[in-house]
Design a protein around this motif. Sequence first.
Motif, PDB file in Angstrom:
ATOM      1  N   GLY A 161      -5.052  -3.385  -2.218  1.00 49.27           N
ATOM      2  CA  GLY A 161      -3.903  -4.059  -1.637  1.00 49.27           C
ATOM      3  C   GLY A 161      -2.585  -3.447  -2.064  1.00 49.27           C
ATOM      4  N   ASP A 162      -1.513  -3.927  -1.429  1.00 47.43           N
ATOM      5  CA  ASP A 162      -0.160  -3.485  -1.783  1.00 47.43           C
ATOM      6  C   ASP A 162       0.587  -4.519  -2.611  1.00 47.43           C
ATOM      7  OD1 ASP A 162      -0.507  -1.123  -0.460  1.00 47.43           O
ATOM      8  OD2 ASP A 162       0.786  -1.600   1.241  1.00 47.43           O
ATOM      9  N   SER A 163       0.080  -5.739  -2.695  1.00 42.65           N
ATOM     10  CA  SER A 163       0.820  -6.799  -3.374  1.00 42.65           C
ATOM     11  C   SER A 163       0.982  -6.523  -4.861  1.00 42.65           C
ATOM     12  CB  SER A 163       0.132  -8.151  -3.165  1.00 42.65           C
ATOM     13  OG  SER A 163      -1.189  -8.151  -3.674  1.00 42.65           O
ATOM     14  N   HIS A 164       0.026  -5.796  -5.481  1.00 42.19           N
ATOM     15  CA  HIS A 164       0.140  -5.558  -6.922  1.00 42.19           C
ATOM     16  C   HIS A 164       1.288  -4.617  -7.262  1.00 42.19           C
ATOM     17  CE1 HIS A 164      -1.810  -1.470  -7.357  1.00 42.19           C
ATOM     18  NE2 HIS A 164      -2.204  -1.778  -6.136  1.00 42.19           N
ATOM     19  N   PHE A 165       1.824  -3.899  -6.265  1.00 38.32           N
ATOM     20  CA  PHE A 165       2.975  -3.031  -6.513  1.00 38.32           C
ATOM     21  C   PHE A 165       4.290  -3.824  -6.575  1.00 38.32           C
ATOM     22  CE2 PHE A 165       0.049   0.042  -4.396  1.00 38.32           C
ATOM     23  CZ  PHE A 165      -0.074   0.930  -5.451  1.00 38.32           C
ATOM     24  N   ARG A 166       4.283  -5.092  -6.104  1.00 40.28           N
ATOM     25  CA  ARG A 166       5.502  -5.895  -6.045  1.00 40.28           C
ATOM     26  C   ARG A 166       5.441  -7.093  -6.998  1.00 40.28           C
ATOM     27  NH1 ARG A 166       8.583  -4.807  -1.365  1.00 40.28           N
ATOM     28  NH2 ARG A 166       9.499  -6.907  -1.368  1.00 40.28           N
ATOM     29  N   THR A 248      -0.901  -1.069   5.691  1.00 37.98           N
ATOM     30  CA  THR A 248      -2.149  -0.691   5.033  1.00 37.98           C
ATOM     31  C   THR A 248      -3.158  -1.828   5.124  1.00 37.98           C
ATOM     32  OG1 THR A 248      -1.511  -1.531   2.842  1.00 37.98           O
ATOM     33  CG2 THR A 248      -0.922   0.749   3.363  1.00 37.98           C
ATOM     34  N   GLY A 249      -4.421  -1.453   5.105  1.00 33.05           N
ATOM     35  CA  GLY A 249      -5.512  -2.406   5.015  1.00 33.05           C
ATOM     36  C   GLY A 249      -6.424  -2.019   3.862  1.00 33.05           C
ATOM     37  N   GLN A 302      -7.354  -7.273   2.509  1.00 25.67           N
ATOM     38  CA  GLN A 302      -5.914  -7.536   2.473  1.00 25.67           C
ATOM     39  C   GLN A 302      -5.193  -6.589   3.418  1.00 25.67           C
ATOM     40  OE1 GLN A 302      -2.321  -7.108  -0.766  1.00 25.67           O
ATOM     41  NE2 GLN A 302      -4.111  -8.245  -1.472  1.00 25.67           N
ATOM     42  N   LEU A 303      -4.363  -7.160   4.297  1.00 24.57           N
ATOM     43  CA  LEU A 303      -3.536  -6.400   5.232  1.00 24.57           C
ATOM     44  C   LEU A 303      -2.083  -6.583   4.827  1.00 24.57           C
ATOM     45  CD1 LEU A 303      -3.665  -4.760   7.963  1.00 24.57           C
ATOM     46  CD2 LEU A 303      -3.135  -6.934   9.096  1.00 24.57           C
ATOM     47  N   ASN A 304      -1.340  -5.448   4.734  1.00 23.14           N
ATOM     48  CA  ASN A 304       0.041  -5.495   4.243  1.00 23.14           C
ATOM     49  C   ASN A 304       0.984  -4.711   5.136  1.00 23.14           C
ATOM     50  OD1 ASN A 304      -1.686  -5.127   1.317  1.00 23.14           O
ATOM     51  ND2 ASN A 304      -0.382  -6.907   1.537  1.00 23.14           N
ATOM     52  N   PRO A 305       1.834  -5.392   5.890  1.00 16.36           N
ATOM     53  CA  PRO A 305       2.929  -4.703   6.587  1.00 16.36           C
ATOM     54  C   PRO A 305       4.175  -4.646   5.716  1.00 16.36           C
ATOM     55  CG  PRO A 305       2.768  -6.966   7.365  1.00 16.36           C
ATOM     56  CD  PRO A 305       1.699  -6.792   6.311  1.00 16.36           C
ATOM     57  N   PHE A 306       4.886  -3.529   5.769  1.00 15.26           N
ATOM     58  CA  PHE A 306       6.161  -3.393   5.082  1.00 15.26           C
ATOM     59  C   PHE A 306       7.113  -2.651   6.009  1.00 15.26           C
ATOM     60  CE2 PHE A 306       9.055  -0.687   2.545  1.00 15.26           C
ATOM     61  CZ  PHE A 306       9.769  -1.685   1.891  1.00 15.26           C
ATOM     62  N   PHE A 315       8.016  -7.806   3.712  1.00  9.63           N
ATOM     63  CA  PHE A 315       6.696  -7.509   3.173  1.00  9.63           C
ATOM     64  C   PHE A 315       5.785  -8.695   3.428  1.00  9.63           C
ATOM     65  CE2 PHE A 315       3.518  -7.673  -0.251  1.00  9.63           C
ATOM     66  CZ  PHE A 315       2.912  -6.442  -0.066  1.00  9.63           C
ATOM     67  N   GLY A 316       4.570  -8.416   3.917  1.00  7.17           N
ATOM     68  CA  GLY A 316       3.658  -9.490   4.259  1.00  7.17           C
ATOM     69  C   GLY A 316       2.269  -9.292   3.676  1.00  7.17           C
ATOM     70  N   ILE A 317       1.545 -10.400   3.579  1.00  5.57           N
ATOM     71  CA  ILE A 317       0.156 -10.397   3.144  1.00  5.57           C
ATOM     72  C   ILE A 317      -0.668 -11.244   4.101  1.00  5.57           C
ATOM     73  CG2 ILE A 317      -1.487 -11.008   1.320  1.00  5.57           C
ATOM     74  CD1 ILE A 317       0.761 -10.816  -0.694  1.00  5.57           C
ATOM     75  N   LEU A 318      -1.731 -10.682   4.627  1.00  3.35           N
ATOM     76  CA  LEU A 318      -2.777 -11.428   5.314  1.00  3.35           C
ATOM     77  C   LEU A 318      -4.065 -11.074   4.597  1.00  3.35           C
ATOM     78  CD1 LEU A 318      -4.107 -13.117   7.510  1.00  3.35           C
ATOM     79  CD2 LEU A 318      -4.050 -11.109   9.009  1.00  3.35           C
TER      80      LEU A 318
END
Length: 424
Positions: A161-166, A248-249, A302-306, A315-318
């Motif tokens: 996922g990308d959430s751990h970067f934020r 990213t997915g 986890q799907l992450n649009p930025f 920034f989003g999380i699905l």
Amino acid sequence: MKLTLITLVSSTLVCMMSTSSLTFAQEKTELQYFRQNSKDGLNVFEAPKEKGGDFEKVRVFVGGDFALQFQSINHSNSLNNLVELGSNFNLPSANLNINTQLADGLRLHLRTYLSSKHHNEAWVKGGYLQIDRLGFIKEGFLDGIMDYTTVTFGLDEFNYGDSHFRRSDNARVIFNPFIGNYIMDSFSTEAFGEVTVQKDGLIAVLGLSNGKLNQNVVVNDNSDNKVSFYGKLGVDKQLNEDFRFRLTGSWYLNHGTTTGSWLYGGDRAGSRYYHVLDPLEGNSNDFEGRFNPRFKQMTAFQLNPFLKYKGLEFFGILESVGNSEDQGNGNFTQLSGELIYRFGATEQFYLGGRYNTVKGKNNDSDPSEIEISRANIGGGWFMTKNVIVKLEYMNQEYKGGYSATSIYNGAKFNGVNLEAAISF
């Protein structure tokens, strides 16, 4: 508290002496392929493939993170059995970061939590070895491949996922625009190895871990250890001077009943909201405010649009996580969206909001669904690239099928937090 203050003071002195002795080295050399631990690291995800400095000889870089919050939060539930919360400072948290440039394109990272909510004593969070060049094998060896490839392995957080970067990593809070992390906080430190390819804005990650937070070689009758597989595919393009698009997915798979259950419970530093939902009688839970499904045989996506247009970013999380049919076939879905506007001559100020929900059920035999939601509104000021102050108002509520005796029945907490931090 006394022990923590001694630890912080002694650690600061060590850092000062180390920094003094290493000043020349750090002025002359940059770390290679490295996300800067400052405002310059904002909205950087995977380690960049830009080289940075040239390698001359082995260099050791000492850095740190220090964070302090003033918390004014109220909480309640249907049982009226919670401790009374006041407005005051929380125990400060601190990290010690050691990065070593071992060779051209070969870098070591080690982070130690000097003080955290869950552990007052110093202990190692984790570390990894990152390889971006193979010249230590032979000059120019596989340069055509390594121009786009990074190999990382160690015992540390892995790239799902990308959430751990934020998120905030104990005292390293400089990349998080708010105080708290996401409700379903996908972060764990496991023995892992991964390969990352970045070419022309395309991103691919493939990795595996042993699925275990607490490492142990002992096997018993209940042991069912399996390797965790994870990966990521995505695109990250600067379409023009003003507009950047990233999507990213990611996936994480583990079929072991004694491994793979740590993806949402691997942060041993504790949550960012202190003593919320602590009962009058019983033990305090340092991780309240988050939700860990504790699934075995876990499958997560986890799907992450930025998107960033000038100073405006989204920034989003699905995210979906489920258990196997044998383990009850439970499932939870997380949604999060945050909108940030950065302004000022160097975008040193920002305002924004985040809305985060988790909804689902533990298993098929329990038809009742639970829902947790949180809203954050706040802003911040980068006084320098290394110093940040941020203020937020937050509100978190628990709804759905909690039993009448559950501490979460009718639970909610809300209030104001002020956080100041230094990262270098």
